[in-house]
Design an enzyme around this catalytic site. Structure first.
Site, short mmCIF file in Angstrom:
data_model
loop_
_atom_site.label_atom_id
_atom_site.label_comp_id
_atom_site.label_asym_id
_atom_site.label_seq_id
_atom_site.Cartn_x
_atom_site.Cartn_y
_atom_site.Cartn_z
N HIS A 94 0.84 -1.20 0.00
CA HIS A 94 0.00 0.00 0.00
C HIS A 94 0.88 1.25 0.00
O HIS A 94 0.62 2.20 -0.73
CB HIS A 94 -0.86 0.05 1.27
CG HIS A 94 -1.82 -1.09 1.42
ND1 HIS A 94 -1.71 -2.02 2.42
CD2 HIS A 94 -2.93 -1.43 0.71
CE1 HIS A 94 -2.70 -2.90 2.33
NE2 HIS A 94 -3.44 -2.57 1.30
N GLY A 133 -2.61 -1.73 -7.38
CA GLY A 133 -1.49 -2.66 -7.44
C GLY A 133 -1.69 -3.82 -8.41
O GLY A 133 -2.79 -4.35 -8.55
N SER A 166 -2.50 -8.04 3.20
CA SER A 166 -3.05 -7.94 4.56
C SER A 166 -3.40 -9.33 5.09
O SER A 166 -3.36 -9.58 6.29
CB SER A 166 -4.30 -7.06 4.55
OG SER A 166 -4.00 -5.82 3.96
P1 AMP Z 1 -6.37 -3.94 -0.44
O1 AMP Z 1 -6.20 -3.13 0.81
O2 AMP Z 1 -5.91 -5.35 -0.31
O3 AMP Z 1 -7.74 -3.80 -1.04
O4 AMP Z 1 -5.37 -3.28 -1.51
C1 AMP Z 1 -5.41 -1.92 -1.81
C2 AMP Z 1 -4.51 -1.67 -3.00
O5 AMP Z 1 -3.18 -2.04 -2.67
C3 AMP Z 1 -4.91 -2.48 -4.24
O6 AMP Z 1 -4.78 -1.68 -5.39
C4 AMP Z 1 -3.90 -3.61 -4.22
O7 AMP Z 1 -3.65 -4.16 -5.49
C5 AMP Z 1 -2.68 -2.90 -3.67
N1 AMP Z 1 -1.72 -3.87 -3.11
C6 AMP Z 1 -2.00 -4.85 -2.20
N2 AMP Z 1 -0.89 -5.59 -1.97
C7 AMP Z 1 0.09 -5.07 -2.75
C8 AMP Z 1 1.47 -5.39 -2.96
N3 AMP Z 1 2.07 -6.40 -2.33
N4 AMP Z 1 2.18 -4.65 -3.85
C9 AMP Z 1 1.58 -3.61 -4.50
N5 AMP Z 1 0.30 -3.26 -4.35
C10 AMP Z 1 -0.44 -3.98 -3.49
#
Ligand code: AMP
Length: 270
Positions: free
Chosen positions: A33, A143, A181
């Site tokens: 993030h 991401g 997460s």
């Molecule tokens: P989430 O909180 O899991 O919904 O993720 C929020 C954003 O962070 C989304 O655009 C994900 O693709 C991105 N994201 C989650 N994990 C990673 C990672 N390891 N590397 C890059 N972006 C990430």
């Protein structure tokens, strides 16, 4: 850093902000993030991060309930990054306004996670549509870790709004496991296994997967992973990264992987 809980405060705070970058998240922030947020901070005059665990994208109630939540720590991290705004809505704030609009996945898109998590992407698109209308940013940072989500949201948002979706590389830990997460649910031995599995597939994609019978090589790899690590695999597929069609050549392709380590579902692409 301004913390915004409702649309009125948000409208007031964002009035006159021109080049706004938006990073949507479900919180429990990690370096994946943070990399998106840093990119937005660098490229946009102001950055807003949302933290909202979206109930509509969980196809399993228990998964929603036990999704990690760490708002205090998240706010601390965002403050030290000098993020301008944080949007922390509750369910009512996002969903009280009824709309007739209902997103339907095209048949060709009912693949990978869409096939295994019914209703998931419909929920993702709905929340992204609602958040985009409320925030009205110039750019949204997402991401590649969630590649299919990025692909579907990009197609949807860029078609409907004058907004650019900026894709950001997957951030991994020192042992090559993609940060997520959900990794918080893994016990030490499971984390170790997940790291070995990532390393195995990175090596497979780079060094082992060769021209020839790609389908058969992938089938054998699935069997090997199941045998070695006692995991249950939703899919391991090579697909074209531009249209997500099944691919039988390495060029322009990514290996998409989703599996369960005990009861924790992990996804990645290589
Ligand atoms: P989430 O909180 O899991 O919904 O993720 C929020 C954003 O962070 C989304 O655009 C994900 O693709 C991105 N994201 C989650 N994990 C990673 C990672 N390891 N590397 C890059 N972006 C990430």
């Amino acid at each position: 850093m301004k913390i915004l809980l409702n649309k009125d405060d948000l409208n007031e705070a964002l009035y006159n902000v021109k080049n706004l970058g938006f990073v949507p998240t479900m919180g429990s922030l990690h370096d994946g993030h943070i990399s998106l947020i840093k990119k937005s901070l660098k490229k946009c005059s102001k950055t807003i991060v949302s933290i909202f665990v979206n109930p509509k994208q969980f196809n399993n109630k228990n998964d929603y309930k036990r999704y990690p939540r760490n708002t205090d720590l998240d706010l601390h991290k965002l403050k030290s990054l000098k993020v301008n705004f944080v949007y922390l809505p509750d369910k009512k704030e996002i969903y009280s306004q009824k709309t007739k609009f209902k997103f339907k996945l095209a048949k060709k898109d009912k693949i990978l996670c869409a096939k295994f998590r019914k209703g998931h992407f419909e929920g993702v698109i709905e929340v992204m549509d609602r958040l985009t209308k409320i925030i009205n940013p110039k750019k949204i940072y997402m991401g590649e870790k969630d590649f299919q989500q990025l692909y579907l949201v990009k197609n949807f948002i860029e078609n409907k709004y004058k907004i650019k979706i900026i894709s950001c590389k997957t951030i991994r830990n020192q042992n090559n496991l993609a940060l997520s997460s959900r990794n918080m649910h893994l016990k030490k031995a499971e984390l170790n296994k997940a790291e070995k599995i990532s390393q195995n597939l990175i090596h497979f994609k780079k060094k082992e997967l060769k021209k020839g019978n790609i389908k058969k090589q992938i089938l054998l790899k699935k069997k090997e992973l199941k045998r070695l690590y006692k995991i249950s695999i939703d899919y391991l597929e090579l697909r074209n990264k531009l249209n997500l069609k099944i691919s039988n050549k390495l060029e322009n392709s990514k290996l998409f992987f989703a599996y369960y380590l005990n009861d924790v579902r992990l996804i990645d692409n290589f």
